[in-house]
Design a protein around this motif. Structure first.
Motif, mmCIF file in Angstrom:
data_model
loop_
_atom_site.group_PDB
_atom_site.id
_atom_site.type_symbol
_atom_site.label_atom_id
_atom_site.label_comp_id
_atom_site.label_asym_id
_atom_site.label_seq_id
_atom_site.Cartn_x
_atom_site.Cartn_y
_atom_site.Cartn_z
ATOM 1 N N PRO A 38 0.788 -1.226 0.000
ATOM 2 C CA PRO A 38 0.000 0.000 0.000
ATOM 3 C C PRO A 38 0.824 1.282 0.000
ATOM 4 N N ALA A 39 2.123 1.197 -0.299
ATOM 5 C CA ALA A 39 2.967 2.388 -0.271
ATOM 6 C C ALA A 39 2.482 3.462 -1.238
ATOM 7 N N THR A 40 1.859 3.060 -2.339
ATOM 8 C CA THR A 40 1.365 4.045 -3.297
ATOM 9 C C THR A 40 0.375 4.995 -2.632
ATOM 10 N N ASP A 41 -0.441 4.471 -1.721
ATOM 11 C CA ASP A 41 -1.375 5.317 -0.985
ATOM 12 C C ASP A 41 -0.642 6.177 0.045
ATOM 13 N N HIS A 42 0.370 5.630 0.695
ATOM 14 C CA HIS A 42 1.169 6.409 1.650
ATOM 15 C C HIS A 42 1.805 7.604 0.939
ATOM 16 N N VAL A 43 2.359 7.355 -0.253
ATOM 17 C CA VAL A 43 3.016 8.421 -1.012
ATOM 18 C C VAL A 43 2.013 9.510 -1.379
ATOM 19 N N ARG A 44 0.840 9.119 -1.811
ATOM 20 C CA ARG A 44 -0.199 10.112 -2.144
ATOM 21 C C ARG A 44 -0.479 11.012 -0.943
ATOM 22 N N LYS A 45 -0.581 10.408 0.231
ATOM 23 C CA LYS A 45 -0.853 11.181 1.451
ATOM 24 C C LYS A 45 0.335 12.046 1.856
ATOM 25 N N MET A 46 1.546 11.544 1.640
ATOM 26 C CA MET A 46 2.739 12.345 1.938
ATOM 27 C C MET A 46 2.795 13.583 1.052
ATOM 28 N N ILE A 47 2.522 13.396 -0.245
ATOM 29 C CA ILE A 47 2.520 14.534 -1.170
ATOM 30 C C ILE A 47 1.522 15.585 -0.695
ATOM 31 N N ARG A 48 0.335 15.150 -0.310
ATOM 32 C CA ARG A 48 -0.688 16.081 0.182
ATOM 33 C C ARG A 48 -0.192 16.851 1.399
ATOM 34 N N GLU A 49 0.380 16.140 2.368
ATOM 35 C CA GLU A 49 0.870 16.796 3.585
ATOM 36 C C GLU A 49 1.972 17.808 3.264
ATOM 37 N N LEU A 50 2.854 17.449 2.358
ATOM 38 C CA LEU A 50 3.937 18.360 1.989
ATOM 39 C C LEU A 50 3.417 19.581 1.251
ATOM 40 N N LYS A 51 2.480 19.376 0.347
ATOM 41 C CA LYS A 51 1.916 20.515 -0.387
ATOM 42 C C LYS A 51 1.099 21.427 0.538
ATOM 43 N N LEU A 52 0.462 20.860 1.549
ATOM 44 C CA LEU A 52 -0.233 21.690 2.539
ATOM 45 C C LEU A 52 0.737 22.618 3.265
ATOM 46 N N ARG A 53 2.002 22.205 3.341
ATOM 47 C CA ARG A 53 3.053 22.996 3.984
ATOM 48 C C ARG A 53 3.821 23.846 2.964
ATOM 49 N N ALA A 54 3.340 23.893 1.728
ATOM 50 C CA ALA A 54 3.900 24.698 0.632
ATOM 51 C C ALA A 54 5.284 24.243 0.176
ATOM 52 N N TYR A 55 5.567 22.952 0.302
ATOM 53 C CA TYR A 55 6.813 22.403 -0.223
ATOM 54 C C TYR A 55 6.663 22.099 -1.706
ATOM 55 N N ASN A 56 7.745 22.286 -2.472
ATOM 56 C CA ASN A 56 7.848 21.697 -3.798
ATOM 57 C C ASN A 56 8.211 20.243 -3.555
ATOM 58 N N VAL A 57 7.558 19.342 -4.252
ATOM 59 C CA VAL A 57 7.724 17.918 -3.963
ATOM 60 C C VAL A 57 8.253 17.200 -5.199
ATOM 61 N N ALA A 58 9.437 16.606 -5.031
ATOM 62 C CA ALA A 58 10.071 15.873 -6.126
ATOM 63 C C ALA A 58 10.144 14.397 -5.776
#
Length: 117
Positions: A38-58
């Motif tokens: 299920p890591a694909t779902d974890h990654v989706r949630k991580m991206i969301r959390e990072l973007k909520l903090r205004a990070y550029n996500v690579a």
């Protein structure tokens, strides 16, 4: 993170809990994840959390681990995707040397980019 999220999930809890209790804001943050379900779902949630903090996500993909699950992760809402050639290695010594070289090259890339900002 010095280990992948999945390797320490018992300590971190769900992704939201990880960001509440364990994540530390910084100029550069490197989060590590496996690519299988299920890591694909974890990654989706991580991206969301990072973007909520205004990070550029690579995303950083290693060539030897790129499979269908990694391809699915590549489709996520990244700001950028990076590719590191990491051919399969025959021995532990070669693996360690190869990883050290990749880490050095990646560090140099980050430093070089930081001087452009």
């Amino acid at each position: 993170m010095n280990r992948s999220y999945q390797e320490k999930i018992d300590e971190y809890g769900d992704v939201a809990s990880f960001f509440q209790r364990s994540f530390k804001d910084a100029d550069i943050c490197i989060l590590s994840s496996h690519a299988h379900k299920p890591a694909t779902d974890h990654v989706r949630k991580m991206i969301r959390e990072l973007k909520l903090r205004a990070y550029n996500v690579a995303a950083v993909f290693l060539s030897n681990g790129y499979d269908d699950d990694a391809a699915e992760i590549s489709l996520r809402n990244w700001d950028e995707r990076l590719w590191l050639e990491n051919p399969p290695a025959e021995s532990e010594v070669v693996i360690e040397s190869q990883i050290a070289k990749l880490a050095d090259e990646f560090t140099q890339l980050l430093i070089a980019r930081a001087t452009l900002l």
